[in-house]
Design an enzyme around this catalytic site. Sequence first.
Site, short mmCIF file in Angstrom:
data_model
loop_
_atom_site.label_atom_id
_atom_site.label_comp_id
_atom_site.label_asym_id
_atom_site.label_seq_id
_atom_site.Cartn_x
_atom_site.Cartn_y
_atom_site.Cartn_z
N GLU A 84 5.93 10.20 21.93
CA GLU A 84 6.76 10.67 20.83
C GLU A 84 6.12 11.90 20.17
OE1 GLU A 84 6.73 8.19 17.32
OE2 GLU A 84 8.63 8.98 16.64
N LYS A 115 0.89 -1.17 0.00
CA LYS A 115 0.00 0.00 0.00
C LYS A 115 0.92 1.22 0.00
CE LYS A 115 -2.72 3.19 2.10
NZ LYS A 115 -2.01 4.40 2.45
N GLU A 163 6.05 -1.17 13.38
CA GLU A 163 7.13 -0.44 14.05
C GLU A 163 6.55 0.95 14.27
OE1 GLU A 163 9.47 2.33 14.09
OE2 GLU A 163 10.57 1.58 12.34
N GLY A 168 -2.23 5.00 13.89
CA GLY A 168 -2.51 4.26 12.66
C GLY A 168 -2.16 2.79 12.81
N GLY A 169 -0.99 2.53 13.37
CA GLY A 169 -0.53 1.15 13.55
C GLY A 169 -1.45 0.38 14.48
N CYS A 208 12.48 7.34 13.31
CA CYS A 208 11.89 6.61 14.42
C CYS A 208 12.90 6.44 15.55
CB CYS A 208 11.38 5.25 13.96
SG CYS A 208 12.31 4.56 12.64
N GLY A 262 4.99 3.45 10.99
CA GLY A 262 4.19 4.67 10.99
C GLY A 262 3.80 5.06 12.40
N SER A 263 2.64 5.70 12.51
CA SER A 263 2.23 6.26 13.80
C SER A 263 1.65 5.19 14.73
CB SER A 263 1.18 7.34 13.58
OG SER A 263 -0.02 6.75 13.12
N GLU A 294 0.76 8.03 0.59
CA GLU A 294 0.28 9.22 -0.15
C GLU A 294 1.32 10.34 -0.22
OE1 GLU A 294 -3.80 9.81 1.41
OE2 GLU A 294 -3.72 11.63 0.20
P1 NAP Z 1 0.38 7.01 9.65
O1 NAP Z 1 -0.63 8.05 9.81
O2 NAP Z 1 0.48 5.99 10.71
O3 NAP Z 1 0.11 6.30 8.25
C1 NAP Z 1 0.89 5.20 7.82
C2 NAP Z 1 0.05 4.34 6.91
O4 NAP Z 1 -1.02 3.75 7.63
C3 NAP Z 1 -0.56 5.09 5.77
O5 NAP Z 1 -0.49 4.24 4.64
C4 NAP Z 1 -2.00 5.29 6.21
O6 NAP Z 1 -2.92 5.27 5.17
C5 NAP Z 1 -2.27 4.05 7.02
N1 NAP Z 1 -3.24 4.29 8.08
C6 NAP Z 1 -3.09 5.13 9.13
N2 NAP Z 1 -4.17 5.06 9.93
C7 NAP Z 1 -5.01 4.15 9.37
C8 NAP Z 1 -6.29 3.63 9.72
N3 NAP Z 1 -6.92 4.06 10.83
N4 NAP Z 1 -6.86 2.73 8.92
C9 NAP Z 1 -6.23 2.32 7.80
N5 NAP Z 1 -5.03 2.78 7.40
C10 NAP Z 1 -4.42 3.68 8.18
O7 NAP Z 1 1.84 7.61 9.50
P2 NAP Z 1 2.38 8.79 8.57
O8 NAP Z 1 1.34 9.23 7.61
O9 NAP Z 1 3.62 8.31 8.00
O10 NAP Z 1 2.77 9.95 9.56
C11 NAP Z 1 1.91 10.44 10.53
C12 NAP Z 1 2.59 10.34 11.90
O11 NAP Z 1 3.15 9.04 12.05
C13 NAP Z 1 3.77 11.25 12.13
O12 NAP Z 1 3.38 12.52 12.55
C14 NAP Z 1 4.54 10.49 13.17
O13 NAP Z 1 4.04 10.78 14.43
C15 NAP Z 1 4.31 9.07 12.87
N6 NAP Z 1 5.41 8.35 12.19
C16 NAP Z 1 6.23 7.59 12.93
C17 NAP Z 1 7.25 6.89 12.33
C18 NAP Z 1 8.14 6.01 13.10
O14 NAP Z 1 9.05 5.48 12.53
N7 NAP Z 1 7.90 5.79 14.37
C19 NAP Z 1 7.43 6.96 10.96
C20 NAP Z 1 6.57 7.75 10.20
C21 NAP Z 1 5.57 8.43 10.86
P3 NAP Z 1 -3.70 6.54 4.61
O15 NAP Z 1 -2.95 6.86 3.37
O16 NAP Z 1 -5.06 6.00 4.36
O17 NAP Z 1 -3.66 7.60 5.65
#
Ligand code: NAP
Length: 504
Positions: A389, A182, A263, A243-244, A300, A239-240, A185
Amino acid sequence: MTFTPHGKHLIAGAWVAGAESFTSTPTTGEGQSFSKGTPALVDQAVQAAEDAFWTYGYTTREERAAFLETIAAEIEARADLITPTAMAESGLPEARLVGERERTTGQLKLFADHIRKGDYLDRRHDEALPNRAPLPRPDLRLMQRPIGPVAVFGASNFPLAFSVAGGDTASALAAGCPVVVKGHEAHPATSEIVADAFKAAIETCGLPAGVFSMVHGGAHKVGAALVQHHLINAVGFTGSLAGGRALFDLCAKRVNPIPFFGELGSVNPMFLLPEALSARGEELGKGWAGSLAMGAGQFCTNPGIVVVIEGAEEEAFTKAALAALTATGSQVMLTEGIASAYVKGGAKIKTQPGVQELLTQMCDRREAKPFLFKVKAEDWLTNETLSEEVFGPLGLIVTVKDAAQMIEVAKSFEGQLTATLHMDEADMALAGQLMPILERKAGRVMANGFPTGVEVCDSMVHGGPYPASTNFGATSVGTMAIRRFLRPVCYQNIPSAVLPLDLV
Ligand code: NAP
């Protein structure tokens, strides 16, 4: 090599468009229209992956190694396209993206070498004991086998090394599992160019087209459909936490629950022990600031929290860190959403009881400038918000009264990707007390360094207890990452003519 991203999904070897679209938001240049993913497209990709598994899951290790090396070569052949596209989409600088591409292709080649060696199969054999009393023992063999199609979520913060061709995809393909990605974006054009490299490699190697598909995002329902598809066997995600966790919960609620290798967040605490602080407090302050602000703090492994004993030496450390962070210019962040979450995170920390504001700055829309805060351990220990974080260059100094309080703080951390000790010879006794605590908290414990920069090798662990990851037995970086996509099978009295080739 010429290829112009056209906004389509790559599904089992064909570029496919859906009915709806979203517009990308690069940091420079015009946004481009990309087809939105849908559950129906996800289903097509997963069905093709399942069909492909009956061939790909039974390829030889040499065939898969050659495939991984061909993908790496196809990515390199597109280097001149990948770098400017990823720079425009992510705002990351050229040198970082060149290095990240090399890391990505290096990772593919590392997994090729790893499976050629064959140790990962963990082959075992207990020979038959027909004359054993009271019961004879059958012939028993064990080997790791690929689990079938897996889902991978591209991460926003590494458009190459943790995205379409990142470590999750490389390790799953090495294991023998077809992959449905997937795309994130934040970098859809970069994702498409890399997907095109897969298409070429699949054709060159004569593999079934369903071995790899990439579906653009654009709506949560895409990711939700992917992790809930009954033919998906595991998920790799970076990711977050929010979301995770949402996707993890969907995996757990399935009729047939599957592992979700997420992660997630980490503040990667650093403990400055007294002798090291006294010997090189200023140097540590500058070093920490550099690590914290690197890449706008979008790692991360960013060391967001420092724990240090209060006093004049701590003040010298703080002064040096403050000066270095103040001198750091603004840096563009990966997405507007991430930039806005950073500013909100800073504002939240600032208003917590006992928090001293050392550096806050106005940030333009998609840009980040460092924030620095300080808090006493008593206030930190009673406020969970202060250990969450904040993605970006935000540092929090937690001051403790003495070594005993440093140990108390160490015990209070949740699961982390990394924990760091800065120590000298005379700090050994305190380090010895902290070690058993830190190894329970973190996937990687380190001394006298900064955790940003993760070596891709056999001994790396990029994971840790929740919330650093959703599966403490796994790593998403390094050769051990392959284990996530394998399952041990025991073969009892199976004639060699029908045993898997690797067992004969
Ligand atoms: P994210 O919001 O967790 O999104 C990552 C992926 O998960 C995207 O493909 C997103 O799809 C999908 N997703 C998220 N929530 C979902 C849900 N409820 N249902 C289905 N799919 C979902 O992460 P991000 O966009 O990369 O960044 C946002 C935040 O994540 C940052 O501000 C940061 O806090 C954190 N982050 C942490 C790390 C780390 O390594 N720890 C890395 C990157 C980001 P969609 O396209 O549909 O949104």
